[in-house]
Design an enzyme around this catalytic site. Structure first.
Site, PDB file in Angstrom:
ATOM      1  N   LYS A 187      22.399 -25.874  27.108  1.00  0.00           N
ATOM      2  CA  LYS A 187      23.712 -25.382  26.660  1.00  0.00           C
ATOM      3  C   LYS A 187      23.694 -25.394  25.142  1.00  0.00           C
ATOM      4  O   LYS A 187      23.915 -26.425  24.507  1.00  0.00           O
ATOM      5  CB  LYS A 187      24.812 -26.297  27.209  1.00  0.00           C
TER       6      LYS A 187
ATOM      7  N   GLU B 273      27.927 -22.993  20.693  1.00  0.00           N
ATOM      8  CA  GLU B 273      28.527 -21.646  20.662  1.00  0.00           C
ATOM      9  C   GLU B 273      28.527 -21.077  19.248  1.00  0.00           C
ATOM     10  O   GLU B 273      28.705 -19.876  19.052  1.00  0.00           O
ATOM     11  CB  GLU B 273      29.948 -21.675  21.247  1.00  0.00           C
TER      12      GLU B 273
ATOM     13  N   SER C 108      28.422 -34.623  17.879  1.00  0.00           N
ATOM     14  CA  SER C 108      29.262 -35.599  17.182  1.00  0.00           C
ATOM     15  C   SER C 108      29.510 -36.823  18.087  1.00  0.00           C
ATOM     16  O   SER C 108      29.416 -36.731  19.320  1.00  0.00           O
ATOM     17  CB  SER C 108      30.602 -34.950  16.831  1.00  0.00           C
TER      18      SER C 108
ATOM     19  N   CYS D 183      21.910 -35.003  10.690  1.00  0.00           N
ATOM     20  CA  CYS D 183      22.353 -36.335  11.095  1.00  0.00           C
ATOM     21  C   CYS D 183      21.547 -37.408  10.363  1.00  0.00           C
ATOM     22  O   CYS D 183      21.884 -38.581  10.438  1.00  0.00           O
ATOM     23  CB  CYS D 183      22.216 -36.500  12.596  1.00  0.00           C
TER      24      CYS D 183
HETATM   25  P1  NAD Z   1      29.823 -31.136  18.445  1.00  0.00           P
HETATM   26  O1  NAD Z   1      29.920 -32.493  19.019  1.00  0.00           O
HETATM   27  O2  NAD Z   1      31.052 -30.459  17.990  1.00  0.00           O
HETATM   28  O3  NAD Z   1      29.138 -30.146  19.508  1.00  0.00           O
HETATM   29  C1  NAD Z   1      27.954 -30.491  20.197  1.00  0.00           C
HETATM   30  C2  NAD Z   1      27.962 -29.800  21.562  1.00  0.00           C
HETATM   31  O4  NAD Z   1      29.084 -30.261  22.311  1.00  0.00           O
HETATM   32  C3  NAD Z   1      28.082 -28.280  21.450  1.00  0.00           C
HETATM   33  O5  NAD Z   1      27.201 -27.686  22.371  1.00  0.00           O
HETATM   34  C4  NAD Z   1      29.553 -28.013  21.807  1.00  0.00           C
HETATM   35  O6  NAD Z   1      29.722 -26.800  22.485  1.00  0.00           O
HETATM   36  C5  NAD Z   1      29.924 -29.172  22.714  1.00  0.00           C
HETATM   37  N1  NAD Z   1      31.323 -29.600  22.551  1.00  0.00           N
HETATM   38  C6  NAD Z   1      32.092 -29.525  21.433  1.00  0.00           C
HETATM   39  N2  NAD Z   1      33.302 -30.079  21.659  1.00  0.00           N
HETATM   40  C7  NAD Z   1      33.311 -30.517  22.931  1.00  0.00           C
HETATM   41  C8  NAD Z   1      34.262 -31.197  23.755  1.00  0.00           C
HETATM   42  N3  NAD Z   1      35.448 -31.509  23.305  1.00  0.00           N
HETATM   43  N4  NAD Z   1      33.899 -31.510  25.022  1.00  0.00           N
HETATM   44  C9  NAD Z   1      32.690 -31.201  25.490  1.00  0.00           C
HETATM   45  N5  NAD Z   1      31.748 -30.546  24.761  1.00  0.00           N
HETATM   46  C10 NAD Z   1      32.048 -30.216  23.515  1.00  0.00           C
HETATM   47  O7  NAD Z   1      28.726 -31.226  17.266  1.00  0.00           O
HETATM   48  P2  NAD Z   1      28.313 -30.088  16.232  1.00  0.00           P
HETATM   49  O8  NAD Z   1      29.444 -29.875  15.279  1.00  0.00           O
HETATM   50  O9  NAD Z   1      27.727 -28.921  16.935  1.00  0.00           O
HETATM   51  O10 NAD Z   1      27.090 -30.814  15.483  1.00  0.00           O
HETATM   52  C11 NAD Z   1      27.271 -31.691  14.406  1.00  0.00           C
HETATM   53  C12 NAD Z   1      27.279 -33.130  14.855  1.00  0.00           C
HETATM   54  O11 NAD Z   1      26.094 -33.418  15.581  1.00  0.00           O
HETATM   55  C13 NAD Z   1      27.299 -34.113  13.698  1.00  0.00           C
HETATM   56  O12 NAD Z   1      28.181 -35.149  14.011  1.00  0.00           O
HETATM   57  C14 NAD Z   1      25.875 -34.616  13.629  1.00  0.00           C
HETATM   58  O13 NAD Z   1      25.698 -35.889  13.046  1.00  0.00           O
HETATM   59  C15 NAD Z   1      25.513 -34.621  15.060  1.00  0.00           C
HETATM   60  N6  NAD Z   1      24.064 -34.601  15.265  1.00  0.00           N
HETATM   61  C16 NAD Z   1      23.486 -35.774  15.635  1.00  0.00           C
HETATM   62  C17 NAD Z   1      22.118 -35.833  15.796  1.00  0.00           C
HETATM   63  C18 NAD Z   1      21.458 -37.129  16.181  1.00  0.00           C
HETATM   64  O14 NAD Z   1      20.273 -37.114  16.406  1.00  0.00           O
HETATM   65  N7  NAD Z   1      22.161 -38.246  16.273  1.00  0.00           N
HETATM   66  C19 NAD Z   1      21.333 -34.690  15.583  1.00  0.00           C
HETATM   67  C20 NAD Z   1      21.965 -33.502  15.216  1.00  0.00           C
HETATM   68  C21 NAD Z   1      23.342 -33.480  15.055  1.00  0.00           C
END
Ligand code: NAD
Length: 485
Positions: free
Chosen positions: A174, A177, A227, A282
């Protein structure tokens, strides 16, 4: 619109998504409309799970030495298509071309690791009693899912797909988006590499599809990267449905700079760590703690930051909301009494007026209570705090709820060891601004940066993507009977 509307990839074919809800895919570089991505519904996921289940019987029975042949070819295809993949990655994510090249190179390294799995998954065997042998083997789980974020459209999918699939699972990916395009190219390359139809599938969507993945009875395990807020939701929902789950969350990484640090090298590392991929990593440095007098090093950090130019060696942040959020944080810090030494607000790139750029930002005299000291900003911003001692610096680092990375800059080996021992993070750097463990070492943070057991890459991923079968056998009828037989 530059590309056709995004489709799901199910059973080896691109298929239309049956939905009335779609989102625009806009390039952060200049605001160009790249595509639209329809949001899948639960019935699209059902189709993908059915295709993956159908493929599982044949794929899981294929010996691993044959399975990894697909990944040897996939690696070659990633190399052959590197420029095109990097261009697409930059277009949809906004990072610079050279950062995208590095991202594809890292995807290649991850694939190389998957190719080495046959050397690592050998089981164990022992004669445990007269004529009785116990043996363990790693068995694939079945249909698994991987939910990924926007900041690495190619690398993060490649954290999971090569290992999970080489280990015999069938996967549903997945993508975010916000960046749905790169993943489709990976699917095409996997097919070209000979991966049987249905082994790898893509279902696009938002929260609805993530919830459907967590609830689907046909999915055995879920990896999530994103996140912390969403990692917690996914971890809770997936495990309450009795699924295996590993959910990686956000970060607030601290760099501790000691007065004996080498000024030039430290300044370069700090500036590169906070601004690489526009701070949307991250593993990015987000907070710096100067221990004692490090004014000369801070001057050099500002010098280095001023060499980082939006639209040249600094990419765009993902969208307008993100730019506004980052600029709001800088404003808050200023209002709370911090000093903005290098100000990246209102950055403009000629000819790319609709791009979403934030320039490098260095904020000094930040205190631990300020929002820029506590929260993940996810932009090219470093918040500098000052302490008198290393223990005060460690107390600030330890108090932050995340635990992805921490680094120290010093020439004192004993002090570096002390910080390795006392920092509360899964990945520690010594004179390294972005301490990502390269393959074969595994990637994973601590505390609120990760929920679940083990790491997402490296050997640790073998435990996550497989279950152990233990068999006890006796073929020697003459062997004596003892207490256990
Ligand atoms: P996000 O959490 O907004 O989205 C991640 C995924 O979750 C996406 O596929 C999105 O469609 C889905 N999603 C979003 N909101 C949701 C909800 N309410 N319920 C269910 N699914 C949902 O993260 P992002 O903005 O795409 O990425 C940035 C974040 O990812 C930052 O916080 C970053 O630190 C983190 N990140 C962490 C690592 C790690 O290894 N720890 C690596 C890369 C990114």
């Amino acid at each position: 619109m530059k590309y056709n509307p995004v489709q799901n990839f199910i059973g080896g074919k691109f298929v239309n998504i049956r939905s009335d809800k779609s989102l625009d895919v806009v390039s952060p570089i200049d605001g160009t409309l790249l595509s639209v991505v329809p949001m899948s519904a639960a019935k699209d996921l059902d189709d993908a799970v059915k295709a993956a289940k159908a493929a599982f019987t044949g794929w899981s029975k294929t010996p691993i030495k044959e399975r990894v042949q697909v990944f040897f070819r996939y690696k070659t295809l990633l190399e052959k298509n590197l420029q095109e993949l990097a261009t697409l990655c930059s277009e949809e994510n906004g990072k610079t071309y050279s950062e995208s090249v590095a991202e594809i190179e890292k995807s290649i390294e991850l694939t190389e690791f998957a190719c080495s799995l046959p050397q690592l998954v050998t089981g164990e065997i022992l004669e445990v009693s007269r004529g009785v042998e116990c043996r363990t083997e790693h068995v694939p789980l079945g249909v698994v899912a991987s939910i990924v974020p926007f900041n690495f459209p190619s690398m993060v999918p490649n954290w999971t797909l090569p290992n999970a699939i080489a280990l015999g699972n069938c996967m549903i990916m997945k993508p975010s988006e916000k960046v749905p395009l790169s993943c489709g190219r990976l699917a095409e390359l996997l097919k070209e590499a000979g991966l049987p139809d249905g082994v790898f599938n893509i279902v696009h969507g938002d929260v609805t599809i993530v919830e459907a993945i967590c609830d689907h009875p046909g999915i055995e395990a879920i990896s999530f990267v994103g996140s912390t807020k969403v990692a917690k939701i996914v971890y809770q929902r997936a495990t309450s449905n009795y699924k295996r789950c590993l959910a990686l969350g956000g970060a607030k990484n601290h760099l501790m700079v000691l007065p004996d640090a080498i000024p030039g090298m430290t300044a370069q590392n700090v500036a590169a760590s906070m601004s690489g991929c526009a701070g949307q990593r991250c593993m990015a440095a987000s907070a710096m703690i100067g221990v004692g007098n490090v004014d000369a090093i801070i001057d050099k950090i500002c010098e280095e930051a001023r060499k980082i130019i939006p639209g040249e060696n600094l990419g765009a942040v993902i969208n307008k909301e993100s730019k506004e959020r980052i600029e709001r944080y800088i404003g808050e810090a200023e209002r709370d009494g911090a000093k903005v030494l290098v100000d990246g607000r209102n950055a403009k790139v000629n000819g790319k007026e609709n791009g979403t750029y934030v320039g490098p930002t260095v904020i000094d005299f930040v205190t631990p209570e300020m929002s820029v000291a506590r929260e993940e900003i996810f932009g090219p911003v470093i918040s500098i705090m000052r302490t008198k001692t290393v223990d005060e610096a460690l107390a600030i680092e330890n108090k932050n709820p995340y635990g992805n990375a921490a680094s120290v800059f010093t020439q004192n080996g004993a002090m570096a060891r002390y910080i390795i021992d006392h920092a509360s993070a899964g990945m520690i750097g010594v004179n390294v601004g972005v301490p990502v463990p390269r393959e074969p070492f595994s990637f994973g943070g601590w505390n609120e940066s990760k929920f679940g057991v083990g790491d997402i890459t490296g050997k640790s991923s073998i435990e996550f993507w497989t279950k152990l079968k233990k068999s006890t056998t006796k073929w020697n009828a003459e062997a004596g009977v003892n207490w256990m037989s």
